[in-house]
Design a protein around this motif. Structure first.
Motif, PDB file in Angstrom:
ATOM      1  N   ARG A 167       0.839  -1.207   0.000  1.00 48.28           N
ATOM      2  CA  ARG A 167       0.000   0.000   0.000  1.00 48.28           C
ATOM      3  C   ARG A 167       0.872   1.255   0.000  1.00 48.28           C
ATOM      4  N   PRO A 168       0.280   2.429  -0.250  1.00 47.97           N
ATOM      5  CA  PRO A 168       1.065   3.670  -0.295  1.00 47.97           C
ATOM      6  C   PRO A 168       1.842   3.914   1.000  1.00 47.97           C
ATOM      7  N   MET A 169       3.044   4.414   0.840  1.00 43.50           N
ATOM      8  CA  MET A 169       3.929   4.649   1.984  1.00 43.50           C
ATOM      9  C   MET A 169       3.319   5.595   3.007  1.00 43.50           C
ATOM     10  N   GLY A 170       2.546   6.581   2.555  1.00 44.28           N
ATOM     11  CA  GLY A 170       1.974   7.572   3.462  1.00 44.28           C
ATOM     12  C   GLY A 170       1.100   6.963   4.543  1.00 44.28           C
ATOM     13  N   GLN A 171       0.432   5.846   4.249  1.00 41.49           N
ATOM     14  CA  GLN A 171      -0.425   5.199   5.250  1.00 41.49           C
ATOM     15  C   GLN A 171       0.410   4.604   6.378  1.00 41.49           C
ATOM     16  N   ASN A 172       1.544   3.996   6.028  1.00 43.97           N
ATOM     17  CA  ASN A 172       2.441   3.462   7.056  1.00 43.97           C
ATOM     18  C   ASN A 172       3.073   4.587   7.871  1.00 43.97           C
ATOM     19  N   GLU A 173       3.441   5.664   7.183  1.00 45.69           N
ATOM     20  CA  GLU A 173       4.044   6.810   7.869  1.00 45.69           C
ATOM     21  C   GLU A 173       3.077   7.398   8.898  1.00 45.69           C
ATOM     22  N   MET A 174       1.801   7.458   8.551  1.00 45.01           N
ATOM     23  CA  MET A 174       0.801   8.009   9.461  1.00 45.01           C
ATOM     24  C   MET A 174       0.668   7.152  10.725  1.00 45.01           C
ATOM     25  N   MET A 175       0.652   5.812  10.556  1.00 47.05           N
ATOM     26  CA  MET A 175       0.521   4.937  11.707  1.00 47.05           C
ATOM     27  C   MET A 175       1.775   4.969  12.572  1.00 47.05           C
ATOM     28  N   VAL A 176       2.942   4.993  11.955  1.00 48.76           N
ATOM     29  CA  VAL A 176       4.191   5.054  12.719  1.00 48.76           C
ATOM     30  C   VAL A 176       4.248   6.344  13.536  1.00 48.76           C
ATOM     31  N   ARG A 177       3.859   7.457  12.938  1.00 48.74           N
ATOM     32  CA  ARG A 177       3.852   8.727  13.674  1.00 48.74           C
ATOM     33  C   ARG A 177       2.878   8.688  14.843  1.00 48.74           C
ATOM     34  N   THR A 178       1.737   8.051  14.643  1.00 48.28           N
ATOM     35  CA  THR A 178       0.755   7.926  15.734  1.00 48.28           C
ATOM     36  C   THR A 178       1.333   7.107  16.881  1.00 48.28           C
ATOM     37  N   LEU A 179       2.015   6.025  16.556  1.00 44.23           N
ATOM     38  CA  LEU A 179       2.647   5.187  17.583  1.00 44.23           C
ATOM     39  C   LEU A 179       3.738   5.967  18.320  1.00 44.23           C
ATOM     40  N   GLN A 180       4.567   6.677  17.570  1.00 40.41           N
ATOM     41  CA  GLN A 180       5.644   7.450  18.191  1.00 40.41           C
ATOM     42  C   GLN A 180       5.088   8.543  19.101  1.00 40.41           C
ATOM     43  N   GLN A 181       4.042   9.209  18.627  1.00 41.37           N
ATOM     44  CA  GLN A 181       3.429  10.268  19.426  1.00 41.37           C
ATOM     45  C   GLN A 181       2.834   9.705  20.705  1.00 41.37           C
ATOM     46  N   ALA A 182       2.139   8.564  20.606  1.00 39.59           N
ATOM     47  CA  ALA A 182       1.556   7.932  21.793  1.00 39.59           C
ATOM     48  C   ALA A 182       2.651   7.529  22.780  1.00 39.59           C
ATOM     49  N   TYR A 183       3.738   6.988  22.262  1.00 41.16           N
ATOM     50  CA  TYR A 183       4.852   6.572  23.115  1.00 41.16           C
ATOM     51  C   TYR A 183       5.414   7.747  23.908  1.00 41.16           C
ATOM     52  N   LEU A 184       5.634   8.881  23.225  1.00 43.94           N
ATOM     53  CA  LEU A 184       6.194  10.056  23.889  1.00 43.94           C
ATOM     54  C   LEU A 184       5.195  10.681  24.867  1.00 43.94           C
ATOM     55  N   GLU A 185       3.924  10.752  24.481  1.00 45.55           N
ATOM     56  CA  GLU A 185       2.903  11.343  25.355  1.00 45.55           C
ATOM     57  C   GLU A 185       2.689  10.528  26.626  1.00 45.55           C
ATOM     58  N   LEU A 186       2.952   9.222  26.538  1.00 47.56           N
ATOM     59  CA  LEU A 186       2.781   8.367  27.713  1.00 47.56           C
ATOM     60  C   LEU A 186       4.038   8.297  28.576  1.00 47.56           C
ATOM     61  N   GLY A 187       5.030   9.097  28.229  1.00 43.33           N
ATOM     62  CA  GLY A 187       6.218   9.178  29.073  1.00 43.33           C
ATOM     63  C   GLY A 187       7.409   8.404  28.581  1.00 43.33           C
TER      64      GLY A 187
END
Length: 373
Positions: A167-187
């Motif tokens: 699938r298009p790379m942008g979809q994977n990039e969006m999910m990875v960014r969401t995971l990274q953001q959640a990781y940082l927001e949770l400490g």
């Protein structure tokens, strides 16, 4: 006289037939003779292909020899080639250009061709794929390399979750960014984020295929249930990114049923979930069966609360392990559930220690030693 003429005509028809195929390669209706013969020469299980994917044998164009030559050039033995083609006969429909393009892509993340052959043997459909996905595959590889992920992790993603690379790379990039953001927001610490992400993707490659909104909704639900940010990070990290596999409704039902059955408070239930995050996965029906099996074996609810990971075991596994422990004098009803718990390897280690403890004679430190005069 008529019978003799008929016999002669039949003989002429037999002589006019083309070269006969080998008995095991006998054609079914409208099969491609060249394809069947080529597969037979490679000792491929043709009957298996006919049973599961017979349509492949009816295609006009196939590249059996080319596939075999490619795999052989990469170091695959005849047995492995036959196994790959029996498992994924669609491989013979890939053109030589497609196969060479795939080889170049995969070698860019897995330069060891012996290892690559092993991957193809396990995941042939991931390697022999449509050329229409080639651009997406190339872009996704470049993206994951830009994250400085280990090449083995990228290879595992390509093999076990090929949809994420098609699938298009942008979809994977969006999910990875969401995971990274959640990781940082949770400490989580940014210095450890790459290792955390690699572990998460390695344990659950399909996490990339989930909508980012699912992750956010599940984290918000668990936060509303009283889990702290540190506990949410622990849950997110502990069990293959499970919070992308669930939804608030299923978790709400499971938590309500578990609390009612265990007779515990919400705070106690949170501790149980932190010890056994898999509890959130199971439906009420599965949990009811497992509680019934444990209680029927004489295990108390207090023991389950103390070692909740025992709920990860099926009733059949529990009963089998209890019988083996009982044979060596261990009464699960009065002892800890720890010897019963864990993976098969964990149990075998506990069982072996218990058996040795029973068979080994006890040493009495005050008994006189027997020595020769």
């Amino acid at each position: 006289m008529l019978r003799l003429i008929a016999t002669c005509l039949q003989c002429q028809r037999v002589r006019a037939l083309p070269l006969q195929l080998r008995p095991c390669a006998t054609l079914s209706s409208a099969e491609n003779r060249q394809t069947v013969e080529a597969l037979y020469d490679l000792s491929v299980d043709i009957q298996k292909i006919r049973k599961l994917k017979g349509w492949v044998l009816h295609r006009n164009s196939a590249y059996v020899k080319e596939v075999a030559d490619l795999l052989k050039d990469m170091g695959a033995s005849g047995v492995i080639i036959a196994r790959i083609l029996a498992l994924h006969p669609e491989a013979v429909l890939c053109s030589p250009q497609q196969m060479q393009a795939q080889r170049e892509l995969w070698v860019s993340v897995c330069p060891n061709q012996r290892e690559l052959v092993g991957i193809i043997e396990k995941f042939p459909a991931s390697f022999f794929t449509s050329s229409s996905h080639h651009a997406n595959q190339r872009n996704n590889i470049a993206y994951f390399q830009s994250l400085h992920l280990n090449k083995r992790i990228i290879t595992k993603l390509m093999a076990s979750a090929p949809q994420s690379f098609s699938r298009p790379m942008g979809q994977n990039e969006m999910m990875v960014r969401t995971l990274q953001q959640a990781y940082l927001e949770l400490g989580g610490e940014e210095a450890n984020m790459k290792i955390w992400l690699q572990k998460l993707l390695s344990q659950n490659p399909f996490v990339l295929l989930k909508p980012p909104e699912v992750l956010r909704q599940n984290l918000l639900f668990l936060r509303d249930k009283g889990f702290s940010t540190a506990e949410l990070l622990r849950l997110l990290s502990k069990l293959r990114g499970f919070v992308t596999e669930l939804n608030p409704d299923s978790m709400r039902r499971t938590l309500a049923y578990s609390q009612d059955t265990l007779g515990c408070s919400e705070a106690e239930l949170r501790d149980i979930v932190l010890s056994c995050p898999a509890l959130l996965y199971y439906s009420e029906a599965i949990l009811a069966e497992r509680f019934e099996g444990l209680l029927g074996a004489g295990i108390s609810m207090a023991q389950i609360v103390e070692t909740p990971t025992v709920l990860e075991l099926t009733t059949q596994i529990v009963n089998h392990r209890i019988q083996r422990l009982r044979a060596h004098g261990y009464d699960i009803r009065t002892g800890s559930l720890k010897p019963l718990n864990g993976t098969k390897k964990d149990f075998e280690m506990s069982y072996g220690e218990l058996r040795l403890r029973r068979e080994r004679p006890l040493f009495n430190p005050v008994a006189p030693l027997k020595v020769d005069d």
